[in-house]
Design a protein around this motif. Structure first.
Motif, PDB file in Angstrom:
ATOM      1  N   LEU A   1      -6.664   4.885  -1.125  1.00  0.00           N
ATOM      2  CA  LEU A   1      -6.842   3.474  -0.780  1.00  0.00           C
ATOM      3  C   LEU A   1      -5.536   2.853  -0.310  1.00  0.00           C
ATOM      4  O   LEU A   1      -5.539   1.972   0.567  1.00  0.00           O
ATOM      5  CB  LEU A   1      -7.384   2.711  -1.988  1.00  0.00           C
ATOM      6  N   ALA A   2      -4.412   3.305  -0.860  1.00  0.00           N
ATOM      7  CA  ALA A   2      -3.121   2.802  -0.381  1.00  0.00           C
ATOM      8  C   ALA A   2      -2.904   3.182   1.078  1.00  0.00           C
ATOM      9  O   ALA A   2      -2.399   2.387   1.883  1.00  0.00           O
ATOM     10  CB  ALA A   2      -1.991   3.344  -1.258  1.00  0.00           C
TER      11      ALA A   2
ATOM     12  N   GLU B   1      -5.356   3.722   3.247  1.00  0.00           N
ATOM     13  CA  GLU B   1      -6.281   2.917   4.035  1.00  0.00           C
ATOM     14  C   GLU B   1      -5.759   1.497   4.217  1.00  0.00           C
ATOM     15  O   GLU B   1      -5.959   0.888   5.273  1.00  0.00           O
ATOM     16  CB  GLU B   1      -7.651   2.893   3.343  1.00  0.00           C
ATOM     17  N   ARG B   2      -5.108   0.944   3.190  1.00  0.00           N
ATOM     18  CA  ARG B   2      -4.549  -0.404   3.320  1.00  0.00           C
ATOM     19  C   ARG B   2      -3.455  -0.439   4.384  1.00  0.00           C
ATOM     20  O   ARG B   2      -3.370  -1.382   5.180  1.00  0.00           O
ATOM     21  CB  ARG B   2      -3.989  -0.879   1.984  1.00  0.00           C
TER      22      ARG B   2
ATOM     23  N   ALA C   1      -5.214  -0.433   7.671  1.00  0.00           N
ATOM     24  CA  ALA C   1      -5.973  -1.651   7.943  1.00  0.00           C
ATOM     25  C   ALA C   1      -5.079  -2.809   8.343  1.00  0.00           C
ATOM     26  O   ALA C   1      -5.499  -3.707   9.084  1.00  0.00           O
ATOM     27  CB  ALA C   1      -6.796  -2.028   6.715  1.00  0.00           C
ATOM     28  N   SER C   2      -3.841  -2.823   7.881  1.00  0.00           N
ATOM     29  CA  SER C   2      -2.945  -3.942   8.177  1.00  0.00           C
ATOM     30  C   SER C   2      -2.253  -3.807   9.531  1.00  0.00           C
ATOM     31  O   SER C   2      -1.563  -4.733   9.967  1.00  0.00           O
ATOM     32  CB  SER C   2      -1.884  -4.052   7.076  1.00  0.00           C
TER      33      SER C   2
ATOM     34  N   ARG D   1      -9.483  -7.031   7.035  1.00  0.00           N
ATOM     35  CA  ARG D   1      -9.629  -5.598   6.747  1.00  0.00           C
ATOM     36  C   ARG D   1      -8.860  -5.218   5.486  1.00  0.00           C
ATOM     37  O   ARG D   1      -9.330  -4.447   4.656  1.00  0.00           O
ATOM     38  CB  ARG D   1      -9.142  -4.771   7.947  1.00  0.00           C
ATOM     39  N   THR D   2      -7.651  -5.780   5.350  1.00  0.00           N
ATOM     40  CA  THR D   2      -6.844  -5.505   4.158  1.00  0.00           C
ATOM     41  C   THR D   2      -7.517  -6.050   2.910  1.00  0.00           C
ATOM     42  O   THR D   2      -7.479  -5.422   1.841  1.00  0.00           O
ATOM     43  CB  THR D   2      -5.445  -6.119   4.317  1.00  0.00           C
TER      44      THR D   2
ATOM     45  N   VAL E   1     -10.055  -3.601   1.651  1.00  0.00           N
ATOM     46  CA  VAL E   1      -9.437  -2.466   0.941  1.00  0.00           C
ATOM     47  C   VAL E   1      -8.955  -2.900  -0.438  1.00  0.00           C
ATOM     48  O   VAL E   1      -9.112  -2.169  -1.426  1.00  0.00           O
ATOM     49  CB  VAL E   1      -8.288  -1.881   1.775  1.00  0.00           C
ATOM     50  N   ASP E   2      -8.375  -4.116  -0.513  1.00  0.00           N
ATOM     51  CA  ASP E   2      -7.917  -4.614  -1.810  1.00  0.00           C
ATOM     52  C   ASP E   2      -9.087  -4.759  -2.785  1.00  0.00           C
ATOM     53  O   ASP E   2      -8.962  -4.435  -3.978  1.00  0.00           O
ATOM     54  CB  ASP E   2      -7.216  -5.962  -1.635  1.00  0.00           C
TER      55      ASP E   2
ATOM     56  N   ARG F   1     -11.850  -3.068  -2.695  1.00  0.00           N
ATOM     57  CA  ARG F   1     -12.267  -1.706  -3.064  1.00  0.00           C
ATOM     58  C   ARG F   1     -11.321  -1.125  -4.109  1.00  0.00           C
ATOM     59  O   ARG F   1     -11.751  -0.380  -5.005  1.00  0.00           O
ATOM     60  CB  ARG F   1     -12.303  -0.822  -1.828  1.00  0.00           C
ATOM     61  N   GLU F   2     -10.042  -1.459  -3.999  1.00  0.00           N
ATOM     62  CA  GLU F   2      -9.098  -0.987  -5.010  1.00  0.00           C
ATOM     63  C   GLU F   2      -9.417  -1.617  -6.365  1.00  0.00           C
ATOM     64  O   GLU F   2      -9.384  -0.946  -7.403  1.00  0.00           O
ATOM     65  CB  GLU F   2      -7.671  -1.320  -4.596  1.00  0.00           C
TER      66      GLU F   2
END
Length: 445
Positions: free
Chosen positions: A69-70, A72-73, A76-77, A122-123, A126-127, A129-130
């Protein structure tokens, strides 16, 4: 091993999740630290939770998931990339376009301008989801810890049931000796002695039955920290008979927001909210731009080129995605509300069961068992004197054994419902040190 044991000393645990486990699953064993432990080598609840927290195999997958996930973040940014475009026109044709003398070369950069702060949305997804993954990890951790605690309580209760079974075996032998003396004096028929011997044999069978159950439970408990063999013989069961107080219900309701299952639903709702905002942002479309330089070989000249592409009717095309995202967010919100109501009902049920179990335990301990112990002694003396029959003797003995088993069961139910309460609320109960009013009297039983 004492049937009505003393409390045990607390266990210090290191690490965040261990501290959280002892707070969120603050069972009586961990707080009742006023007497010496039952045996020096008995496994404590604190040690059990520590082993499960550190070594449970099912918890290992969450660390790489968070690393993913990190990554993906970070992706996404990112802003849209720049593209380098190279084109060649007017060559390799016929007449004036033969060869490469009239070639037109264009070198340009192009990219996309995202409107509506789309990288931030988008970020945010992901956050969220984390947050969901963290809540899932905590849920699984507490599930494993609660399962270990339940097995620990079951083992402690089974050990005490073994004590009761051995006492029943001793009482059966005593009754057999008493009946044997009466038969030898021709004051009782041989049938009574045969029944007494059969009762002794059945009591021995019950002892063996419980002894065969213990290794299975120990193996199941050890499997939770990945061990193939238990490596321990006993669990520390001294505090089983200090179930504590039920406490008030409302503080448990106030602590429901710490329930990891509800936190998962809240994270899922945040994911859907962020997805809706991203869908709304997509309604504005993307502006594509292109800028560069063109070389005209035929005229030996250069010029600038530029272009902009703006999508039409993007808002109308995005309405379906927006409607779907809105519906998913509403569904997630209703799921959260329904889960809170269901959790409160389950919490109340567990609190009620715990309250009743504590009341039953106190009644059995203070009012039932002492009277049955006294009644058994009087009945035994009366049978020796010929005033009572053998049926009255075995009835008095069985009533006492049943009451002692009921006491163990009430203590078990009180602790199991405490585990359920703390698993649901995520907070330790206030009366964690047991019922201090009866601690000294417990030692006398």
């Amino acid at each position: 091993m004492r049937l009505f044991g003393a409390t045990i000393s607390g266990v210090t645990m290191s690490g965040y999740f261990c501290r959280m486990a002892l707070f969120a699953i603050g069972f009586t064993w961990l707080a009742a630290g006023h007497a010496q432990p039952q045996t020096a080598d008995a496994l404590t609840l604190g040690e059990t939770i520590q082993r499960v927290t550190d070594n449970n195999p099912s918890l290992a997958a969450y660390a790489p998931r968070l690393k993913a996930l990190a990554g993906e973040r970070a992706s996404a940014s990112l802003s849209p990339p720049l593209a380098l475009n190279a084109e060649a026109d007017e060559f390799g044709g016929t007449n004036e376009a033969q060869g490469i003398d009239g070639v037109e070369l264009t070198l340009a950069l192009s990219s996309v301008i995202e409107l509506g702060d789309r990288p931030a949305f988008r970020t945010a997804i992901v956050d969220a989801r984390e947050g969901l993954s963290v809540a899932q990890r905590r849920t699984q951790l507490l599930d494993v810890q609660a399962k270990a605690a339940r097995l620990f309580v079951e083992l402690a209760a089974l050990q005490q049931e073994l004590e009761v079974a051995r006492q029943a075996e001793d009482l059966a032998r005593q009754a057999e000796e008493t009946v044997g003396r009466r038969v030898s004096r021709a004051r009782a028929p041989q049938a009574e002695l045969d029944r007494a011997k059969a009762a002794t044999a059945r009591a021995s069978l019950e002892v063996g039955h419980i002894e065969h159950q213990l290794p299975t439970l120990r193996t199941k408990l050890a499997a939770l920290w990945g061990a193939e063999q238990p490596g321990f013989e006993l669990v520390d069961d001294d505090a089983l008979f200090h179930p504590g107080n039920a406490g008030a219900f409302e503080p448990l309701v106030d602590a429901l927001n710490r329930n990891p299952d509800l936190q998962q639903l809240a994270s899922h709702e945040r994911i859907q909210t962020a997805s809706l905002r991203l869908a709304q942002s997509n309604a504005r479309g993307d502006i594509r731009w292109r800028a560069g330089v063109r070389r005209l070989e035929g005229s030996d000249s250069t010029g600038l080129v530029a272009g902009v592409s703006i999508p039409l009717f993007s808002g109308r095309r995005a309405q379906g995605d927006i409607a779907a995202a809105t519906a998913r967010r509403e569904a997630a919100r209703f799921d959260s509300q329904a889960a809170v109501i269901a959790a409160r009902a389950t919490l109340f049920e567990a609190w009620q069961h715990r309250t009743h179990a504590i009341e039953a335990f106190a009644m059995l301990r203070d009012a039932v068992i002492p009277r049955l112990e006294s009644a058994l002694g009087d009945t035994r003396e009366a049978y020796r004197a010929g005033r009572y029959s053998y049926l009255e003797l075995i009835a008095a003995r069985q009533e006492l054994i049943d009451a002692r088993l009921a006491l163990v069961n009430a203590a078990r139910r009180a602790h199991l419902n405490r585990i359920e309460l703390e698993r649901l609320s995520g907070a330790a109960l206030t009366a964690a040190d047991g019922d201090s009013e009866h601690k000294e009297s417990d030692h006398d039983h």
